[in-house]
Design a protein around this motif. Structure first.
Motif, mmCIF file in Angstrom:
data_model
loop_
_atom_site.group_PDB
_atom_site.id
_atom_site.type_symbol
_atom_site.label_atom_id
_atom_site.label_comp_id
_atom_site.label_asym_id
_atom_site.label_seq_id
_atom_site.Cartn_x
_atom_site.Cartn_y
_atom_site.Cartn_z
ATOM 1 N N ARG A 111 0.819 -1.215 0.000
ATOM 2 C CA ARG A 111 0.000 0.000 0.000
ATOM 3 C C ARG A 111 0.851 1.263 0.000
ATOM 4 O O ARG A 111 0.377 2.330 -0.376
ATOM 5 C CB ARG A 111 -0.937 0.017 1.210
ATOM 6 C CG ARG A 111 -2.041 -1.027 1.108
ATOM 7 C CD ARG A 111 -2.962 -0.938 2.276
ATOM 8 N NE ARG A 111 -2.242 -1.457 3.449
ATOM 9 C CZ ARG A 111 -2.578 -1.218 4.693
ATOM 10 N NH1 ARG A 111 -3.613 -0.477 4.967
ATOM 11 N NH2 ARG A 111 -1.893 -1.721 5.684
ATOM 12 N N ILE A 112 2.111 1.146 0.438
ATOM 13 C CA ILE A 112 2.941 2.348 0.521
ATOM 14 C C ILE A 112 4.131 2.333 -0.432
ATOM 15 O O ILE A 112 4.759 3.366 -0.628
ATOM 16 C CB ILE A 112 3.434 2.593 1.966
ATOM 17 C CG1 ILE A 112 4.300 1.444 2.452
ATOM 18 C CG2 ILE A 112 2.280 2.854 2.898
ATOM 19 C CD1 ILE A 112 4.993 1.716 3.769
ATOM 20 N N LEU A 113 4.446 1.161 -0.996
ATOM 21 C CA LEU A 113 5.559 1.056 -1.935
ATOM 22 C C LEU A 113 5.051 0.548 -3.277
ATOM 23 O O LEU A 113 4.290 -0.407 -3.317
ATOM 24 C CB LEU A 113 6.621 0.074 -1.425
ATOM 25 C CG LEU A 113 7.413 0.474 -0.206
ATOM 26 C CD1 LEU A 113 8.321 -0.677 0.234
ATOM 27 C CD2 LEU A 113 8.245 1.697 -0.482
ATOM 28 N N PRO A 114 5.506 1.163 -4.379
ATOM 29 C CA PRO A 114 5.130 0.619 -5.681
ATOM 30 C C PRO A 114 5.860 -0.706 -5.923
ATOM 31 O O PRO A 114 7.077 -0.782 -5.770
ATOM 32 C CB PRO A 114 5.566 1.688 -6.679
ATOM 33 C CG PRO A 114 6.378 2.677 -5.937
ATOM 34 C CD PRO A 114 6.256 2.401 -4.482
ATOM 35 N N VAL A 115 5.090 -1.742 -6.241
ATOM 36 C CA VAL A 115 5.648 -3.063 -6.515
ATOM 37 C C VAL A 115 5.172 -3.492 -7.893
ATOM 38 O O VAL A 115 3.973 -3.504 -8.163
ATOM 39 C CB VAL A 115 5.196 -4.093 -5.451
ATOM 40 C CG1 VAL A 115 5.788 -5.461 -5.751
ATOM 41 C CG2 VAL A 115 5.583 -3.639 -4.058
ATOM 42 N N PHE A 116 6.127 -3.836 -8.758
ATOM 43 C CA PHE A 116 5.811 -4.269 -10.117
ATOM 44 C C PHE A 116 6.202 -5.730 -10.276
ATOM 45 O O PHE A 116 7.272 -6.137 -9.808
ATOM 46 C CB PHE A 116 6.565 -3.427 -11.144
ATOM 47 C CG PHE A 116 6.195 -1.974 -11.121
ATOM 48 C CD1 PHE A 116 5.066 -1.527 -11.785
ATOM 49 C CD2 PHE A 116 6.963 -1.063 -10.410
ATOM 50 C CE1 PHE A 116 4.718 -0.184 -11.754
ATOM 51 C CE2 PHE A 116 6.630 0.273 -10.387
ATOM 52 C CZ PHE A 116 5.499 0.718 -11.063
#
Length: 141
Positions: free
Chosen positions: A83-88
């Motif tokens: 929810r707080i870090l962009p994860v691809f």
């Protein structure tokens, strides 16, 4: 981009911490961690990712996580870090952008009225009710 391999636990966190401290990135830049070589991640590893994200944001930048294995992706999701870090799920090495079939995740909202508030039962201490003492009753000596 920084490629991370091995386990993010008591044995691997100190090495990654050293590598992150040596990475020089200009203010406002995005630091991308390729997690495709990470086999597991415990609370210490998650804590290091949070610290790295805070450090990057403090300098006006951001931290992006790319290609975590299913076990690491589950740990990120269970901890709430997605929810707080962009994860691809993947990485496009030529353009430097994460791939995931859609736009990059939006950063978390900054305003207090935009943030998700926990329910009354989440994270709140429940007061202990003590019996009321009558002022006329005194303990015997």
């Amino acid at each position: 981009m920084l490629t991370v391999r091995g386990r993010l636990d008591l044995s691997g966190v100190p090495r990654l911490r050293e590598r992150l401290l040596r990475v020089s990135h200009s203010p406002g830049s995005r630091l991308t961690l390729d997690l495709s070589g990470v086999t597991s991640c415990d609370a210490l590893g998650l804590g290091l990712l949070v610290a790295a994200a805070r450090s990057a944001r403090h300098s006006g930048g951001d931290l992006c996580l790319v290609a975590p294995c299913p076990a690491v992706a589950r740990a990120l999701k269970a901890s709430g870090l997605t929810r707080i870090l962009p994860v691809f799920p993947g990485f496009d090495g030529q353009s430097g952008a994460g791939t995931g079939g859609g736009p990059a995740p939006a950063p978390p909202p900054n305003g207090p009225d935009q943030q998700k508030r926990p329910s009354q039962r989440e994270g709140r201490a429940v007061p202990i009710k003590r019996p009321r003492q009558d002022s006329n009753l005194r303990p015997s000596a």
